[in-house]
Design an enzyme around this catalytic site. Sequence first.
Site, PDB file in Angstrom:
ATOM      1  CG  ASP A  41       8.140 -23.010  -6.001  1.00  0.00           C
ATOM      2  OD1 ASP A  41       9.041 -23.099  -5.591  1.00  0.00           O
ATOM      3  OD2 ASP A  41       7.830 -23.875  -6.817  1.00  0.00           O
ATOM      4  CD  GLU A  42       7.205 -26.170  -2.394  1.00  0.00           C
ATOM      5  OE1 GLU A  42       6.900 -26.407  -1.169  1.00  0.00           O
ATOM      6  OE2 GLU A  42       8.062 -26.328  -2.857  1.00  0.00           O
ATOM      7  CG  ASP A  99       3.548 -25.413  -3.997  1.00  0.00           C
ATOM      8  OD1 ASP A  99       4.181 -24.539  -4.814  1.00  0.00           O
ATOM      9  OD2 ASP A  99       3.418 -26.607  -4.116  1.00  0.00           O
TER      10      ASP A  99
END
Length: 414
Positions: A105-106, A9
Amino acid sequence: MSRVVLHADLNNFYASVACMEHPDLRELPIAVCGDPTLRHGIVLAKNMPAKRHGVITGQAIWQARQSCPNLQTVPVDFNSVLHYSGVVRQIFARYTNRVQPFGADEAWLDISGPGVEIEDGFRMANHLRHTVREETGLTLSVGVGDNRIFAKLGSDLKKPDGVSVVCAGNRCAVLDPLPVGDLLFIGRATQQKLQSIGIFTVGQLAAVDPGALKAIFGKTGLMLSGFARGNDAASVIAEDSQPKMKSVGNSITAAHDIITRHDARITLYGLCESVASRMRKHHVMGRVVQLSIRNVTLDWYQRQQKLDFSTDCSFDLFETAYGLLNANWREGTPLRSLGVSVSQLSTAGTLMQLSFLPEDAARQKRQILEQTVDDIRERYGHFAIQRAIMLYDRALGKINPEDEHVLHPEPYFK
């Protein structure tokens, strides 16, 4: 063979990218948001100085400035966001080809293999974290687990720039004391409902009989029980794999609060065009349209409607989704995000069956028009042709959901 899954993350990603592009802002409290001149803009992301001043994601800008008067606001730079997201995913690919993105973003990384243990995952997570920081300047929090759920929970435990291990061996000590709201997909409303029946922690939720939760929450109760217990037998879906599609959908967090029906129409047109275009690319049509609604308190709910026909036309999707929104939302109540998905998919025919019925003929004309728009955008780019309504609000209309869409993983539990 035991499973070892990482969940990576990127910390405060949108805000971190803004600081990368504007180094002079790094030590200042900043928030990434919609157009700050709009009264109903919201905070989409914040950096650590802003967080220390009490700024919360989802706040209205005026609320954030009450707790942090010197807050600096910057718009989302989607080109930079997509660039850094792509660079980081290339780094992930060096460690394993089983990478499943979860937004920009993950991502989950499945590093399972003969002889690979949780301890190896911890070492690899630290190596990955250092590599991303050295090559991009961005920081990662990484969770290491024996399934996706535990790995996802682990990445939230040490932020920013940390590694946490959550597995069957330590789950009682690490997870059971956590607030139940820390679980994936549990919003404020669900958390309050759980607390009203005496369930405050993850451990308490895991101890409840799944049948009792189903009686209260329906199928969602089984999902909640599974999350708390870490029941996730599904494998990580590689980004370049072609799994059988159950549905095609897209959701987006608006650049500012959706307040009016006009705001909603702009957002829904963008989403429906994105979904319909992807359906045509994959040669599928669908009959069930589902609308997802999330308000500024981050509570969300879904409504769906079954059509009398299969379609891959954005006009049909929009008319259905907009009708669902009007039936379940009061104009003036701010919304943070909307999503549209289509299920009950079937393979689209290669030939179009012409009809003399007026409604079918009109639908076929719109279908031909949308295929023409696809061709124009394929050649000249998404913004080469747009609906006129998208120009009324630059903050909402400039978003290209086809390129910036979030692909949510297949549901954990059927």
